[in-house]
Design a protein around this motif. Structure first.
Motif, PDB file in Angstrom:
ATOM      1  N   ALA A 454     -46.644  27.946   3.814  1.00 27.99           N
ATOM      2  CA  ALA A 454     -45.827  28.043   3.252  1.00 27.99           C
ATOM      3  C   ALA A 454     -44.597  26.494   2.670  1.00 27.99           C
ATOM      4  O   ALA A 454     -44.522  26.083   3.826  1.00 27.99           O
ATOM      5  N   ASN A 455     -44.526  27.097   1.652  1.00 26.23           N
ATOM      6  CA  ASN A 455     -44.113  25.560   0.934  1.00 26.23           C
ATOM      7  C   ASN A 455     -42.547  26.296   0.581  1.00 26.23           C
ATOM      8  O   ASN A 455     -42.794  26.534  -0.179  1.00 26.23           O
ATOM      9  N   HIS A 456     -41.209  25.368   1.291  1.00 27.82           N
ATOM     10  CA  HIS A 456     -39.964  26.097   0.851  1.00 27.82           C
ATOM     11  C   HIS A 456     -39.164  24.962   0.374  1.00 27.82           C
ATOM     12  O   HIS A 456     -37.849  25.583   0.506  1.00 27.82           O
ATOM     13  N   GLU A 457     -39.584  24.018   0.325  1.00 26.24           N
ATOM     14  CA  GLU A 457     -38.852  23.384  -0.109  1.00 26.24           C
ATOM     15  C   GLU A 457     -38.485  23.199  -1.398  1.00 26.24           C
ATOM     16  O   GLU A 457     -38.773  23.907  -2.193  1.00 26.24           O
ATOM     17  N   SER A 458     -37.429  22.389  -1.881  1.00 26.33           N
ATOM     18  CA  SER A 458     -37.429  21.960  -3.558  1.00 26.33           C
ATOM     19  C   SER A 458     -38.592  21.792  -4.013  1.00 26.33           C
ATOM     20  O   SER A 458     -39.171  21.146  -3.713  1.00 26.33           O
ATOM     21  N   PHE A 459     -37.710  22.087  -5.325  1.00 29.05           N
ATOM     22  CA  PHE A 459     -39.503  21.563  -6.401  1.00 29.05           C
ATOM     23  C   PHE A 459     -39.118  20.108  -6.038  1.00 29.05           C
ATOM     24  O   PHE A 459     -39.956  20.282  -6.355  1.00 29.05           O
ATOM     25  N   GLU A 460     -37.909  19.331  -6.363  1.00 25.29           N
ATOM     26  CA  GLU A 460     -38.707  17.691  -6.585  1.00 25.29           C
ATOM     27  C   GLU A 460     -38.727  17.450  -4.682  1.00 25.29           C
ATOM     28  O   GLU A 460     -39.802  16.707  -5.400  1.00 25.29           O
ATOM     29  N   TRP A 462     -40.896  19.019  -3.170  1.00 21.85           N
ATOM     30  CA  TRP A 462     -42.657  19.166  -2.993  1.00 21.85           C
ATOM     31  C   TRP A 462     -43.585  18.572  -4.025  1.00 21.85           C
ATOM     32  O   TRP A 462     -44.436  18.347  -4.055  1.00 21.85           O
ATOM     33  N   SER A 467     -47.267  17.886  -5.283  1.00 23.95           N
ATOM     34  CA  SER A 467     -47.563  18.883  -5.721  1.00 23.95           C
ATOM     35  C   SER A 467     -48.077  20.432  -4.870  1.00 23.95           C
ATOM     36  O   SER A 467     -49.371  20.416  -5.800  1.00 23.95           O
ATOM     37  N   LEU A 468     -48.331  20.268  -3.482  1.00 24.10           N
ATOM     38  CA  LEU A 468     -49.692  20.030  -2.697  1.00 24.10           C
ATOM     39  C   LEU A 468     -50.245  21.673  -3.164  1.00 24.10           C
ATOM     40  O   LEU A 468     -48.664  22.768  -3.017  1.00 24.10           O
ATOM     41  N   THR A 469     -50.844  22.689  -3.612  1.00 26.49           N
ATOM     42  CA  THR A 469     -51.098  24.317  -3.856  1.00 26.49           C
ATOM     43  C   THR A 469     -51.136  24.426  -1.526  1.00 26.49           C
ATOM     44  O   THR A 469     -51.948  23.871  -0.580  1.00 26.49           O
ATOM     45  N   ALA A 470     -50.874  25.926  -1.509  1.00 28.52           N
ATOM     46  CA  ALA A 470     -51.118  26.285  -0.611  1.00 28.52           C
ATOM     47  C   ALA A 470     -52.303  25.911  -0.079  1.00 28.52           C
ATOM     48  O   ALA A 470     -52.441  25.269   1.668  1.00 28.52           O
TER      49      ALA A 470
END
Lengths: 514, 514
Positions: A454-460, A462, A467-470
Motif C-alpha cells: 500500500a502507498n500511504h505517502e502524500s499525493f505529491e 506518490w 504515480s504507481l498503481t498497487a
C-alpha cells in the motif's frame, strides 16, 4: 536448518532500501492461531434445517460412486442401500462415522519442522493458488504457465511470511507431459521450499508416486504414522464421485495421508441456485467422502472441503467474490464446527483478468468472510485471477500482503492494561498529541500492520515516485524477491534418491498428454 | 412524486443496452434492514473493561469544553466537577443521561417520503463521502473540486439505488466563498435530489441557515417535531470540544435536529497507539457530546460517531483500510448496542490516490467490518480516495456497486423450503445439471446480486471489448449516469422561497474565505 522466510522481502522490497535500512527481516508464523471467535451468523434452527436437508438428500436421493466396486462394497458392508452405483444413507449415519474416528485436528509435517502446520481447531493455514493453466504479469500479460513459473511461485511462497504452505499444482507446468508432471511438481516443492506441500490426484498411480516421494523425504515409518502430504479430491457434483477421484482418495487414505474432500459447485449448475440448498448439498457430498475415508482407514485425516460460487445471470459464467458465496463461507464455518472436522474454503477469489480494483474487491470480499468462518485450510489464498484460470504474479504479492493483514485481524483486540492505555491519558492533557508519549514509544513498533504494497505517502510524493498503481509496486516486489531467493538446504542423499526415483519412474512408461 | 432512483442506471450503464434490453429499472430500498446479527467479537469481560476505562478517563482526566460558558454551566448544573474549561464526570453519569432520553432510533425525513430513512436499530444507511477539497477521474486526474462537481455527485447519489442519503459537504465547492458555500450546498441537495441531506457545522450561524432552509422545505412546525436535517460534529480529540463545534451542536440540538458526535482519532496522534485505549477514548468523548445534547433538549436525536484510524509507522501519514481500525469498527458495533444509541462509522476508506487494487482492498476491508458491526450511519461509503482528500468519480461508481452487494450480505441466508431446494434434488439425478430445473427457473432472476461494474466474461471477450480495468468501466458508467440524470420535481413555491432566502442572506454580509 533455520527458516529463512521472507528474510529479504520486507528489507528490500518496493524500493524502500534507501530509506529504511534498519527494518528487521519479517518472520511469519508457521500457521495462524485465531484469538477471535467465529461469526455465528445462522442460529441453531437455521443450521439444523440445513443439516436435516443434507440428511434428506443423502437418504432420499443418495450419491453415485462410479467405476469403483471396492467403494460400493465398503458402503454395503456399512449397511447402506446400494442400487447400481447409487448409495443411500440413513439419517445421521455419515455424521456418526465421522464423529467416531475423524481427527478434529492434525499436524501436517514440513521437512523444516519450524514450518509444520496444525490443521483444524482455531488454526488457519493459507495456501497459494492451485491449478491455473495460465500466468499473468504486467510485463508479458497472460500466457500458458510453464515449469519455470511453477518454480517461481514455489520460491515466492517460500519467501512469503504470510503463506503457510507451498501448495500443490500452483500452476500447471504446461511444458511438461501431463502424465509425468506430478514427479516434477512434487520434487520442485521439496527442493525449492521447506514448507508443507500437496500430492497429485489426477490418477491413483500418480497419488502413489506422490506418497512414495514423500516416503523418501520423511522415511516410510514416519509417514505411516504421520501426515506429510495433503491432497484435494473434487467431488463431481451434483452427488457423484468418479473412479479417478475415488482411486486417489483411497490411495491417500490407505497411506494415512490427508484428503480434502471438496464438492465443487457453481450454484445453478452443479447445484440449486439457492444458497441453503447448495450448502446442504456440499455438506451431504463432503460427509460421504469424509466417512468413506474413515471406513477405509479409521483415524486417517480428512478435511471438509468446500468450493461454492455463483454465476452471472447474463452469461452463465462463473462469478467470484460475490455476496452469496461470502454468506456461504460463514455458514460453512458454523457447519464444520458442528461436524467437528477441519474446514477448507474461501481464499482470494476473483473473476477479474488483471490485478485491478475488481480483483482486489472480490478477493477481499472472499477473504474477510474466510476469516470470520475460521476456515482452517485456505486454498487459493494468493495469486488467483480469472476464476482460477490464471495465476498472477502481481496479484500474488498483493494477496500475500493482504494475508498479512488478516494475521492482525485474527489477533483481535488486546484489552490488557497496556492496551487500554489509561496511563497515557495521565501523561497527555486534553488537546495535546500522543506522538511522543512513553506509551506510544513503548508500543508503536508493533502497533500497526506494516503493509508492503500500500502507498500511504502524500499525493505529491506518490506522484514524484511515478504515480504507481498497487499492481506496479507489486511488479517490482515480485522481481526483487525472485532475485533475492535463497535455496533452502536439502539433505544431498535425499535429493539424489528423489531424483533417482523420478528418473526410473519416468523412464518406465512413455510420455503422454492425457 | 414517484421515486426515480437509478431508473436509468442499470438499464443503460456500461454499454449493456444492446445486449440486455429487458432488464428492469433497478430500485434500491430507502435504507438497508439487516437480517443478520452483529458479530460479537469481544466478550462481556473485554467490553466491560473498555467501558470502565472510558469512565476512568472521564472521571480522572475529564474533557475540555472551550470558548463556551453556556456549556460549562450546563455541566455545572448537571453536577459535574468543572475547573476552568475542564469537566470531570462521575462514573456512569453520562451513560445514565443518554439512556434516559436519547432515542435508540429515529426517522430522518426526506422531501420524497419514499426516501425517508430510519436511523438506529437493525437499519443501516449509506451516505456518500464528505469534505474532499479535490476530485479525481481518469480523464482529468486530480484537481480542486468545484460547485459543478458538488452537483454532479448529488446527481449520482440521487440515481444510485444503493446510497440512502444525499450527504452533506460531498466535496468542497472551492469556487464559492467559504462563508457562503453552505447556502449553495444545502440548496443543491434540496434541488437536485429528493433524498435526505446534511447541514453545515462550520459556524453556528451556518448551522442556523441550514435549519432555516430546512424549515422552508418541511414547514416550521413539522421540523420542530421531526428530524429533517442531520449534521456531523467532530470532537477535537483528544478530549476537547471547541467553540465552533459546540456552537453548531447547540444550534442543532435546540432545533431538535440530529447531531452525529464524532471523535476523530488517528491512533498514536489524537489518541494512544493501542486500539483498546482509542476505543475507550472515543466512547468517552462521544458520550460527553451525546449527553450534552440530552441536557440541551431531552429527546433530540444524537448519533454515536466514530472515526478511528491508524498511521504509517514509516512516515506518520494516516492509513486507512488497515486491520486495526477494522477490528475497531466491530468493537464499536458492540459498544454502541450496549449504549443504546445509533452508531456512525466505517465506510469505503482508502489511502490510495487512484481507484486501483489498493483502493478496492482497503475499502472492502473497511466495508465488510462495517456490515458486521451493524453501523447505522455509514459515512464515506462512496467515492473516498486519498484519505478523504479526494472524491473519485470512478471510485464512487465502484463503491456504490459494492454497497449493492452489501445489501445481499445483510439479508443473510434464506432457509425456507424454497431456499433449501430439496425438490430440485428429486428433479435432477446425480451427475446432471440444475440449469433448467423448475426450481432454478423460479429463482434465478433474484438468486444472485448482479454487479454493474465487475467483468465476468471470458478472457477473450474481455480482451475484445478493450481489456478494460474496473475503473475504466466505471468511467463510462458515471458519464452515462450524468447524461441520463433527471431532475426530481420540486414545488415551485418552495424553490422560489429557498432561492429568495439564500439571496437575501448572501447579500447581507460580504464574501470571505474564512
Amino acid at each position: 536448518m533455520a527458516p529463512k522466510i521472507g528474510s529479504t522481502h520486507r528489507r528490500r522490497a518496493g524500493g524502500r532500501t534507501g530509506k529504511q535500512k534498519n527494518i528487521e527481516p519479517l518472520q511469519g508464523p508457521a500457521y495462524l492461531k485465531r484469538e477471535i471467535p467465529i461469526y455465528e451468523m445462522l442460529n441453531e434452527e437455521a443450521l439444523k434445517k440445513i443439516e436435516d436437508n443434507a440428511d434428506a438428500i443423502l437418504e432420499e436421493v443418495g450419491i453415485e460412486f462410479k467405476e469403483d466396486e471396492e467403494v460400493l462394497e465398503i458402503w454395503r458392508q456399512a449397511g447402506c442401500d446400494v442400487q447400481g452405483d447409487r448409495v443411500r444413507f440413513k439419517k445421521g449415519m455419515l455424521r456418526s462415522i465421522i464423529n467416531a474416528t475423524s481427527p478434529k485436528q492434525f499436524t501436517q509435517h514440513a521437512r523444516n519442522p519450524a514450518h509444520s502446520i496444525e490443521i483444524g481447531g482455531d488454526n488457519m493455514c493459507f495456501f497459494p493458488c492451485y491449478g491455473s493453466p495460465f500466468v499473468h504479469d504486467l510485463d508479458q500479460g497472460r500466457r500458458y504457465s510453464k515449469n519455470e513459473d511453477f518454480k517461481n511461485f514455489i520460491k515466492l511462497a517460500h519467501m512469503s511470511p504470510w503463506l503457510h504452505h507451498s501448495g500443490g499444482t500452483i500452476v500447471e507446468p504446461m511444458d511438461l507431459p501431463v502424465n509425468k508432471r506430478h514427479f516434477d511438481m512434487v520434487y520442485n516443492h521439496i527442493k525449492y521450499s521447506d514448507k508443507c506441500f500437496m500430492g497429485s490426484v489426477t490418477a491413483p498411480e500418480r497419488a502413489q508416486d506422490s506418497i512414495d516421494m514423500a516416503r523418501i523425504l520423511f522415511g516410510e515409518e514416519f509417514l505411516e504414522n504421520n501426515c506429510g502430504i495433503i491432497s484435494v479430491i473434487n467431488v463431481n457434483s451434483p452427488l457423484t464421485y468418479d473412479g479417478t477421484m475415488l482411486g486417489a482418495l483411497k490411495t491417500y487414505a490407505k497411506a494415512n495421508q490427508a484428503v480434502i474432500v471438496t464438492p465443487f459447485i457453481l450454484m445453478g449448475a452443479m447445484g440449486p441456485v439457492t444458497l441453503a440448498g447448495a450448502l446442504s448439498q456440499v455438506l451431504a457430498e463432503a460427509m460421504a467422502g469424509l466417512a468413506l475415508i474413515q471406513l477405509i482407514r479409521p483415524g486417517a485425516p480428512g478435511v471438509f472441503g468446500t468450493f461454492t460460487s455463483s454465476m452471472s445471470l447474463r452469461s452463465g459464467a462463473p462469478t467470484f467474490g460475490m455476496p452469496e458465496p461470502a454468506l456461504g463461507y460463514i455458514a460453512f464455518g458454523q457447519l464444520a464446527k458442528r461436524l467437528g472436522v477441519p474446514l477448507r474454503g474461501g481464499g482470494s477469489l476473483t473473476a477479474s483478468k488483471i490485478p485491478d480494483a475488481q480483483a482486489a474487491q472480490e478477493s477481499a470480499d472472499t477473504l474477510f468472510p474466510t476469516m470470520l468462518a475460521g476456515i482452517n485450510v485456505v486454498f487459493q489464498a494468493a495469486g488467483w485471477l480469472e476464476g482460477g484460470l490464471t495465476m498472477g504474479y502481481e496479484k500474488f504479492i498483493l494477496d500475500t500482503d493482504h494475508l498479512g493483514m488478516m494475521h492482525t485481524i485474527a489477533k483481535g483486540i488486546d484489552v490488557s492494561d497496556n492496551g487500554l492505555a489509561l496511563s497515557a491519558y495521565h501523561e497527555v492533557p486534553p488537546g495535546q498529541h500522543h506522538l511522543g508519549t512513553a506509551h506510544t514509544m513503548a508500543n508503536y513498533k508493533t502497533a500497526f500492520y506494516d503493509s508492503s504494497t500500500a502507498n500511504h505517502e502524500s499525493f505529491e510524493q506518490w506522484q514524484e515516485e511515478g504515480s504507481l498503481t498497487a499492481a506496479q509496486r507489486a511488479n517490482r516486489i515480485y522481481k526483487q524477491m525472485l532475485n533475492d531467493y535463497e535455496l533452502p538446504p536439502l539433505d544431498a542423499d535425499i535429493d539424489a534418491r528423489l531424483q533417482d526415483y523420478m528418473q526410473q519412474r519416468k523412464d518406465s512408461f512413455p510420455d503422454s498428454n492425457v
